[in-house]
Scaffold this motif. Structure first.
Motif, mmCIF file in Angstrom:
data_model
loop_
_atom_site.group_PDB
_atom_site.id
_atom_site.type_symbol
_atom_site.label_atom_id
_atom_site.label_comp_id
_atom_site.label_asym_id
_atom_site.label_seq_id
_atom_site.Cartn_x
_atom_site.Cartn_y
_atom_site.Cartn_z
ATOM 1 N N ALA A 585 38.920 39.024 41.546
ATOM 2 C CA ALA A 585 39.158 38.506 42.898
ATOM 3 C C ALA A 585 38.811 37.031 43.009
ATOM 4 N N GLY A 586 37.682 36.642 42.399
ATOM 5 C CA GLY A 586 37.226 35.273 42.581
ATOM 6 C C GLY A 586 38.123 34.245 41.937
ATOM 7 N N SER A 587 38.669 34.554 40.745
ATOM 8 C CA SER A 587 39.458 33.578 39.995
ATOM 9 C C SER A 587 40.938 33.887 39.985
ATOM 10 N N GLY A 588 41.320 35.130 40.303
ATOM 11 C CA GLY A 588 42.721 35.526 40.229
ATOM 12 C C GLY A 588 43.193 35.789 38.815
ATOM 13 N N LYS A 589 42.296 35.708 37.827
ATOM 14 C CA LYS A 589 42.671 35.935 36.433
ATOM 15 C C LYS A 589 42.604 37.424 36.101
ATOM 16 N N CYS A 590 43.237 37.792 34.977
ATOM 17 C CA CYS A 590 43.329 39.197 34.581
ATOM 18 C C CYS A 590 42.444 39.480 33.371
ATOM 19 N N MET A 599 37.440 39.384 28.283
ATOM 20 C CA MET A 599 37.599 38.000 28.703
ATOM 21 C C MET A 599 38.615 37.946 29.846
ATOM 22 N N LEU A 600 38.620 36.838 30.592
ATOM 23 C CA LEU A 600 39.533 36.616 31.715
ATOM 24 C C LEU A 600 40.512 35.502 31.365
ATOM 25 N N LEU A 601 41.806 35.803 31.521
ATOM 26 C CA LEU A 601 42.851 34.812 31.266
ATOM 27 C C LEU A 601 43.853 34.831 32.415
ATOM 28 N N ASP A 602 44.686 33.781 32.479
ATOM 29 C CA ASP A 602 45.724 33.727 33.508
ATOM 30 C C ASP A 602 46.679 34.901 33.339
ATOM 31 N N CYS A 603 47.007 35.551 34.446
ATOM 32 C CA CYS A 603 47.837 36.757 34.407
ATOM 33 C C CYS A 603 49.282 36.422 34.058
#
Length: 723
Positions: A585-590, A599-603
């Motif tokens: 939610a905070g970053s919008g990353k997937c 890890m979190l990356l751009d969706c």
């Protein structure tokens, strides 16, 4: 006679050896003397030989000129030695008499915390240990028990601990059953390769903090230990404790069956089960026994305080604001007390807590009720799952579980992750849990199998006897347990959108790795056993493992960790898309992984972002989308179709309303025209009527004038005629 005396001396050996060093020497000599006792003929021959030898030596000595002076010196030394021996013998005899008259008082005085006592187990270590350097030696001992064994041996076995009770508990203690009226109790302790110092510390803490007029016995069941110090050395140590009964299993039975063995051997009216690495703290005993005497169907647990596995310090605080719960993979959990339970207790920290489940290691129970309720399931092996089975059975079959917040027992919690379960133990644990699920969970079995899918193929064995026991006891359903005892329990289909194993890219599963909070979360081969791979996606948007939440940091894509749930959203807020993407939610990353860690990356549309849960509630998922779609700007296909359909309906509705408005307008225009026409007609008629009336008035006026004229003419005519 000599053999009987030798046995008596051996029984008193431990008491004497701790009393004086010289006493130890005397007892050792006497023991060796009795062990090597010759026959009467050998004694007579040795005596005659010794007398002849001494006679010859005496004659030689007396012939010396300095014999009188030597005799004086020897006489003086002999007197001093005799006085010293008599003094030590009198002290030893006094100790023996005191021990035999009242062994409990003697032991309590001997193990008084004011004088620290230690047990030296260095002689029990292997030769490999003795050639290690100091740090390696300590690490090896740590691995042996998963706690600081070296420091445990250096900690007094009779150490003094602080009284952890609150002022409210001390006030309640005055109203408890007097010590001399407490029911006779048997304490049952199961051990397997336990560290000797920890075991003795357990026994001595019970000795120093338990009223002995109520304690009937301590039954110590040795489940086939194979350490040297737990053999003959343990036998010697236990000879000084007259209230301890040692039962040695001929084969490895496991914790569950060993407890059944201990319970059957017990003679007390109340049973208290303890682990072998605990410390009973001041005032621990009376609240448990008093409560069971009040209600035999209440199972009472003490507050379990932590003994640090590294420093061996007793952290005697906390524990009064939590109760026992469970996760759907049948793992016991500690959970914060819900507001309704605090309200029921009147917000009194000294009031007992009615807990849905118990940890199972430390509790007290009426002996008759223990066996009436079915004891432990004899079909279970080694350990694991027995606390869940007993918790469900107690509540569902008419009993209750309480955590007494005025009873405290310290427990060494071993360092997690150091010891891996053997295949035999792992299989036994799975079978035990499967038995619990099949007998007690009713309609909620599927929730468990979604949490731990590998258990579907586990053979639970014959459960007919336990099913018949449930029928005989007329136990309630598991739905009743959740509704009446544990209504706060989040459950699939009501609180969890998705739950169970989370399979991700590369056919690997999300795994908390059993690590401390704050460390990174990773992926591991899917094993289907639950535990570190059992996840719950809550309706409020948090992704949980156990009682911790997945926490992501949009500024650092690799910082995906477990933290305590705070309920404030933020970094712990996630969104589950229809195609299986988990969006932060905070970053919008997937969410994805690099083969080891999350890890979190751009969706994007790549499959590396797709995750699949074992269990899914479509109804709750729709509800979740209704709540959070606007926040995340995401709509499912169904939502899009519904939105399109709704838009079309809105368009048709607007068109219909417009048509109705136009019709209304036309109707009004027609009505207005008709009204105008009617008004004009009315006016015309009014004008015509007015004109008619005017014409009539005019005609009448004219007629009048004509009549008047005629009358005048007539009068003129008549006047003419008259003239």
């Amino acid at each position: 006679t000599f053999q009987g005396s030798a046995r008596t001396l051996l029984q008193l050996y431990r008491v004497l050896v701790f009393h004086k060093p010289t006493t130890f020497a005397i007892v050792f000599v006497l023991r060796e003397l009795f062990r090597s006792m010759p026959t009467v003929s050998e004694l007579r021959l040795k005596f005659l030989t010794l007398r002849h030898y001494l006679h010859q030596q005496l004659l030689v000595f007396l012939a010396r000129p300095d014999a009188p002076q030597i005799l004086k010196v020897v006489g003086g030394v002999a007197v001093v030695i005799a006085v010293f021996i008599v003094w030590n013998l009198s002290s030893a005899i006094a100790a023996v008499i005191s021990y035999h008259r009242d062994p409990i008082s003697y032991l309590r005085e001997f193990y008084n915390p004011d004088t620290p006592r230690y047990v030296d187990t260095s002689a029990f270590r292997t030769p490999e240990h003795k050639i290690m350097d100091f740090d390696a030696y300590k690490n090896e001992l740590f691995k042996l028990n998963q706690y600081n064994t070296y420091l445990s041996d250096k900690t007094p076995i009779n150490r003094k601990t602080k009284d952890p009770r609150s002022e409210g508990c001390r006030m309640r203690a005055r109203s408890l059953t007097p010590d001399d009226k407490l029911a006779p109790t048997s304490i049952i302790i199961i051990m397997h390769n336990e560290e000797l110092s920890a075991l003795l510390r357990t026994l001595i803490s019970i000795l120093n903090n338990t009223p002995m007029n109520s304690l009937k016995e301590i039954i110590l069941v040795d489940d086939k230990s194979n350490r040297f110090e737990l053999g003959s050395q343990l036998d010697k140590e236990l000879r000084q404790f007259p209230f301890v009964r040692l039962i040695r299993n001929s084969k490895r039975e496991g914790l569950i069956r060993s407890r059944i063995i201990g319970a059957k051997a017990a003679v007390g009216k109340i049973l208290i089960f303890l682990d072998s690495h605990v410390e009973a703290l001041e005032g621990w005993y009376q609240p448990i026994v008093s409560r069971i005497m009040e209600d035999p169907k209440t199972v009472v647990c003490p507050i379990i305080v932590s003994i640090d596995h590294t420093t061996m310090e007793v952290h005697a605080n906390g524990g009064t604001s939590v109760w026992g719960g469970f996760d759907w993979d049948m793992k016991f959990t500690w959970e914060p007390l819900p507001p309704r339970e605090n309200q029921r207790r009147g917000f009194d920290d000294a009031a007992p807590i009615r807990s849905p489940t118990m940890a199972g290691g430390l509790f007290g129970m009426d002996k008759d009720y223990f066996f009436e309720l079915g004891a432990y399931d004899p079909g279970m092996k080694i350990w694991g799952g027995e606390n869940m089975e007993m918790s469900f059975r107690i509540w569902m079959c008419g009993g209750a579980i309480e955590i007494n917040t005025c009873s405290f027992v310290g427990h060494i919690f071993r360092k997690p992750g150091m010891k891996q379960s053997t295949p035999v133990e792992e299989t036994a644990l799975q079978q035990n849990v499967k038995r619990v699920v099949e007998v007690w969970l009713d309609d909620y079995k599927e929730a468990f199998y979604n949490a731990a899918p590998s258990h579907r193929n586990v053979a639970e064995g014959d459960t007919v006897s336990r099913t018949l026991l449930r029928q005989r006891l007329k136990c309630r359903s598991f739905s009743w347990f959740l509704r009446e005892v544990y209504p706060d329990k989040p459950r699939p289909g009501r609180d969890f959108i998705a739950f169970g194993q989370v399979r991700g890219p590369g056919d690997q599963c999300m795994d908390s790795m059993g690590i401390d909070p704050g460390r990174r979360v990773g992926v591991y081969a899917c094993h289907g056993k639950g535990y570190a791979q059992f996840w719950k996606f809550h309706l409020n948007g948090v992704l949980m493992n156990g009682d911790h939440c997945l926490d992501g940091d949009g500024t650092n894509p690799r910082n995906v960790v477990m933290f305590e749930c705070h309920g404030l959203g933020g970094n712990q807020q996630w969104f589950l898309t229809e195609d299986g993407r988990i969006q932060h939610a905070g970053s919008g990353k997937c969410l994805t992984h690099d083969g080891r860690f999350l890890m979190l990356l751009d969706c994007d549309d790549d499959e590396r972002f797709v995750w699949k849960f074992n269990g899914m509630s479509e109804e709750l998922l729709e509800k979740f989308y209704v709540i959070y779609s606007k926040q995340f700007g995401y709509f499912t296909k169904k939502q899009k179709e519904e939105n399109k359909k709704k838009a079309e309906q809105d368009r048709l509705e607007r068109k219909k309303q417009l048509e109705e408005r136009n019709k209304e307008k036309e109707r009004k225009q027609i009505e207005e025209a008709a009204a105008k026409k009617a008004e004009e007609e009315r006016i015309r008629r009014e004008e015509e009527r007015a004109k008619d009336e005017a014409d009539k008035a005019k005609a009448a006026e004219k007629a009048k004038e004509e009549e008047k004229k005629k009358a005048l003419e007539k009068e003129l005519e008549e006047l003419r005629e008259w003239k």
